[in-house]
Motif scaffolding. Structure first.
Motif, PDB file in Angstrom:
ATOM      1  N   TRP A  41       0.839  -1.212   0.000  1.00 61.93           N
ATOM      2  CA  TRP A  41       0.000   0.000   0.000  1.00 61.93           C
ATOM      3  C   TRP A  41       0.866   1.251   0.000  1.00 61.93           C
ATOM      4  N   PHE A  54      -3.533  -1.105 -10.489  1.00 62.72           N
ATOM      5  CA  PHE A  54      -4.067  -1.946  -9.418  1.00 62.72           C
ATOM      6  C   PHE A  54      -5.572  -1.690  -9.258  1.00 62.72           C
ATOM      7  N   MET A  58      -8.736  -4.244  -9.962  1.00 66.85           N
ATOM      8  CA  MET A  58      -9.747  -4.571  -8.946  1.00 66.85           C
ATOM      9  C   MET A  58     -11.151  -4.275  -9.495  1.00 66.85           C
ATOM     10  N   GLY A  87     -12.371   0.292   1.886  1.00 65.69           N
ATOM     11  CA  GLY A  87     -11.358  -0.239   0.968  1.00 65.69           C
ATOM     12  C   GLY A  87     -11.972  -0.444  -0.404  1.00 65.69           C
ATOM     13  N   GLY A  89     -11.549   1.014  -3.234  1.00 63.73           N
ATOM     14  CA  GLY A  89     -10.764   1.277  -4.445  1.00 63.73           C
ATOM     15  C   GLY A  89     -11.282   2.485  -5.201  1.00 63.73           C
ATOM     16  N   ASP A 110     -11.523   4.882   0.985  1.00 65.36           N
ATOM     17  CA  ASP A 110     -10.230   4.218   0.752  1.00 65.36           C
ATOM     18  C   ASP A 110      -9.125   5.215   1.133  1.00 65.36           C
ATOM     19  N   LEU A 111      -7.895   4.800   0.970  1.00 60.21           N
ATOM     20  CA  LEU A 111      -6.760   5.676   1.291  1.00 60.21           C
ATOM     21  C   LEU A 111      -6.856   6.948   0.438  1.00 60.21           C
ATOM     22  N   VAL A 114      -5.922   6.959  -3.212  1.00 56.22           N
ATOM     23  CA  VAL A 114      -6.772   6.124  -4.075  1.00 56.22           C
ATOM     24  C   VAL A 114      -8.033   6.896  -4.458  1.00 56.22           C
ATOM     25  N   GLY A 129      -9.287   8.178   3.884  1.00 56.72           N
ATOM     26  CA  GLY A 129      -8.974   7.998   5.305  1.00 56.72           C
ATOM     27  C   GLY A 129      -8.294   6.666   5.520  1.00 56.72           C
ATOM     28  N   ASP A 130      -8.183   6.295   6.795  1.00 50.91           N
ATOM     29  CA  ASP A 130      -7.506   5.061   7.174  1.00 50.91           C
ATOM     30  C   ASP A 130      -8.474   4.207   7.986  1.00 50.91           C
ATOM     31  N   MET A 131      -8.816   3.028   7.466  1.00 53.73           N
ATOM     32  CA  MET A 131      -9.810   2.180   8.141  1.00 53.73           C
ATOM     33  C   MET A 131      -9.332   1.692   9.508  1.00 53.73           C
ATOM     34  N   PHE A 132      -8.014   1.805   9.780  1.00 61.55           N
ATOM     35  CA  PHE A 132      -7.522   1.411  11.101  1.00 61.55           C
ATOM     36  C   PHE A 132      -7.805   2.510  12.134  1.00 61.55           C
ATOM     37  N   MET A 144     -15.155  -5.762   0.471  1.00 58.60           N
ATOM     38  CA  MET A 144     -14.928  -6.850  -0.496  1.00 58.60           C
ATOM     39  C   MET A 144     -13.435  -6.992  -0.761  1.00 58.60           C
ATOM     40  N   TRP A 145     -12.912  -8.222  -0.589  1.00 63.02           N
ATOM     41  CA  TRP A 145     -11.498  -8.502  -0.872  1.00 63.02           C
ATOM     42  C   TRP A 145     -10.580  -7.579  -0.081  1.00 63.02           C
ATOM     43  N   ASP A 149      -6.361  -9.408   3.116  1.00 62.63           N
ATOM     44  CA  ASP A 149      -5.033  -8.777   3.045  1.00 62.63           C
ATOM     45  C   ASP A 149      -4.372  -8.671   4.416  1.00 62.63           C
ATOM     46  N   TRP A 150      -5.139  -8.994   5.499  1.00 62.65           N
ATOM     47  CA  TRP A 150      -4.654  -8.661   6.845  1.00 62.65           C
ATOM     48  C   TRP A 150      -4.713  -9.853   7.783  1.00 62.65           C
TER      49      TRP A 150
HETATM   50  C1  LIG Z   1      -7.628  -5.875  -2.624  1.00 63.17           C
HETATM   51  S1  LIG Z   1      -8.161  -4.212  -2.739  1.00 63.17           S
HETATM   52  C2  LIG Z   1      -9.945  -4.387  -2.827  1.00 63.17           C
HETATM   53  C3  LIG Z   1     -10.615  -3.247  -3.548  1.00 63.17           C
HETATM   54  C4  LIG Z   1     -12.149  -3.363  -3.693  1.00 63.17           C
HETATM   55  N1  LIG Z   1     -12.795  -3.589  -2.415  1.00 63.17           N
HETATM   56  C5  LIG Z   1     -12.524  -4.429  -4.682  1.00 63.17           C
HETATM   57  O1  LIG Z   1     -12.851  -5.548  -4.273  1.00 63.17           O
HETATM   58  O2  LIG Z   1     -12.484  -4.151  -5.891  1.00 63.17           O
HETATM   59  C6  LIG Z   1      -7.913  -3.614  -1.074  1.00 63.17           C
HETATM   60  C7  LIG Z   1      -8.211  -2.140  -0.907  1.00 63.17           C
HETATM   61  O3  LIG Z   1      -7.939  -1.761   0.465  1.00 63.17           O
HETATM   62  C8  LIG Z   1      -7.424  -0.437   0.457  1.00 63.17           C
HETATM   63  N2  LIG Z   1      -6.724  -0.151   1.719  1.00 63.17           N
HETATM   64  C9  LIG Z   1      -5.534  -0.645   2.134  1.00 63.17           C
HETATM   65  N3  LIG Z   1      -5.210  -0.136   3.347  1.00 63.17           N
HETATM   66  C10 LIG Z   1      -6.225   0.711   3.692  1.00 63.17           C
HETATM   67  C11 LIG Z   1      -6.462   1.538   4.832  1.00 63.17           C
HETATM   68  N4  LIG Z   1      -5.597   1.577   5.850  1.00 63.17           N
HETATM   69  N5  LIG Z   1      -7.620   2.265   4.866  1.00 63.17           N
HETATM   70  C12 LIG Z   1      -8.513   2.229   3.836  1.00 63.17           C
HETATM   71  N6  LIG Z   1      -8.338   1.448   2.722  1.00 63.17           N
HETATM   72  C13 LIG Z   1      -7.198   0.703   2.660  1.00 63.17           C
HETATM   73  C14 LIG Z   1      -6.505  -0.448  -0.755  1.00 63.17           C
HETATM   74  O4  LIG Z   1      -6.159   0.850  -1.189  1.00 63.17           O
HETATM   75  C15 LIG Z   1      -7.335  -1.236  -1.767  1.00 63.17           C
HETATM   76  O5  LIG Z   1      -8.153  -0.396  -2.543  1.00 63.17           O
END
Ligand SMILES: C[S@@+](CC[C@H](N)C(=O)[O-])C[C@H]1O[C@@H](n2cnc3c(N)ncnc32)[C@H](O)[C@@H]1O
Length: 241
Positions: A41, A54, A58, A87, A89, A110-111, A114, A129-132, A144-145, A149-150
């Protein structure tokens, strides 16, 4: 499809696969981080062309999966006035859902780098923003998806933030992800491939079994949930506090 092929054959992604055996042998950070010195990221944030590729790839997957969600889960969005895609995208999923369910107002979250590149769409607001840290308020949250990642602790933190963000009366979190069978089934090879991708590109990401999903949801404070298998490798999990 073209963006997906271009992404997978980009030098940054191809180089990552060469770091996979080191990761397996040392159990260190992801092959991506070992190869590029930062997580995926942070890397795409400073590489706008790769970030665009990317997000487009997606979006290409979202265009295929969203109709399967709508057909496989009729009534999924009934009674909701607003939805936040965490997230999300470049907002393709929300654009398609708004088109199919024209009573809904969506937030694509999303970030910041993005969403700053996401195309405008009627009834979809892009929020960076930051989802954390926190998630914007809406009737329901949609992921979704993202959780694959975590690691577990990170997912529990994201899910708790989603639980905080949803409205008191409507309250549901919709998760679209693979639910892996413990026994080998006909999708076993697809899931193995997805796990290899997680191992290469994320530090703690993985596909989860139904037992692992139950653990995450319980720890994040959800009291019940349903799982609906749709046509794709993904399932739709609806979780309620
Ligand atoms: C695998 S992609 C999935 C995108 C979308 N949900 C889809 O299925 O088409 C993961 C997404 O999580 C976002 N992401 C990663 N870290 C993030 C954060 N801390 N806060 C918000 N979004 C984040 C990425 O930028 C990315 O767009």
């Amino acid at each position: 499809m073209a963006s997906f092929l271009l992404l997978q054959s980009s030098p940054a992604l191809l180089a990552t696969w060469h770091g996979l055996s080191a990761r397996v042998l040392t159990n260190g950070p992801s092959a991506f981080e070992t190869t590029h010195g930062k997580d995926i990221w942070s890397y795409v944030e400073t590489n706008p062309a790769l970030s665009k590729l990317f997000n487009e790839s997606m979006a290409c997957d979202a265009r295929r999966v969203v109709p399967e969600i709508i057909n496989g889960c009729p009534g999924l969005l009934d009674g909701l006035d607003s939805l936040v895609d965490v997230g999300g995208g470049n907002g393709t999923t929300m654009r398609l859902l708004v088109k199919a369910c024209d009573w809904i107002r969506d937030i694509n979250f999303d970030l910041p780098h993005v969403v700053s590149d996401a195309p405008a769409c009627v009834r979809v607001e892009h929020v960076g923003g930051d989802m954390f840290d926190s998630v914007p308020n809406a009737d329901a949250a949609f992921l979704m998806w993202v959780l694959h990642d975590w690691g577990d602790d990170e997912c529990i933190r994201i899910l708790k933030n989603c639980r905080e963000a949803i409205s008191k009366d409507k309250r549901k979190v919709i998760i679209v992800e693979a639910v892996v069978e413990e026994k080998e089934d006909k999708l076993g090879h697809v899931r193995l491939m997805l796990d290899m991708v997680m191992m290469a590109f994320t530090n703690n990401g993985k596909q989860r079994t139904s037992k692992e999903w139950a653990h995450l949801l319980r720890e994040a404070g959800f009291s019940r949930y349903t799982v609906t298998q749709i046509k794709s490798v993904k399932s739709v999990i609806e979780a309620y506090p």
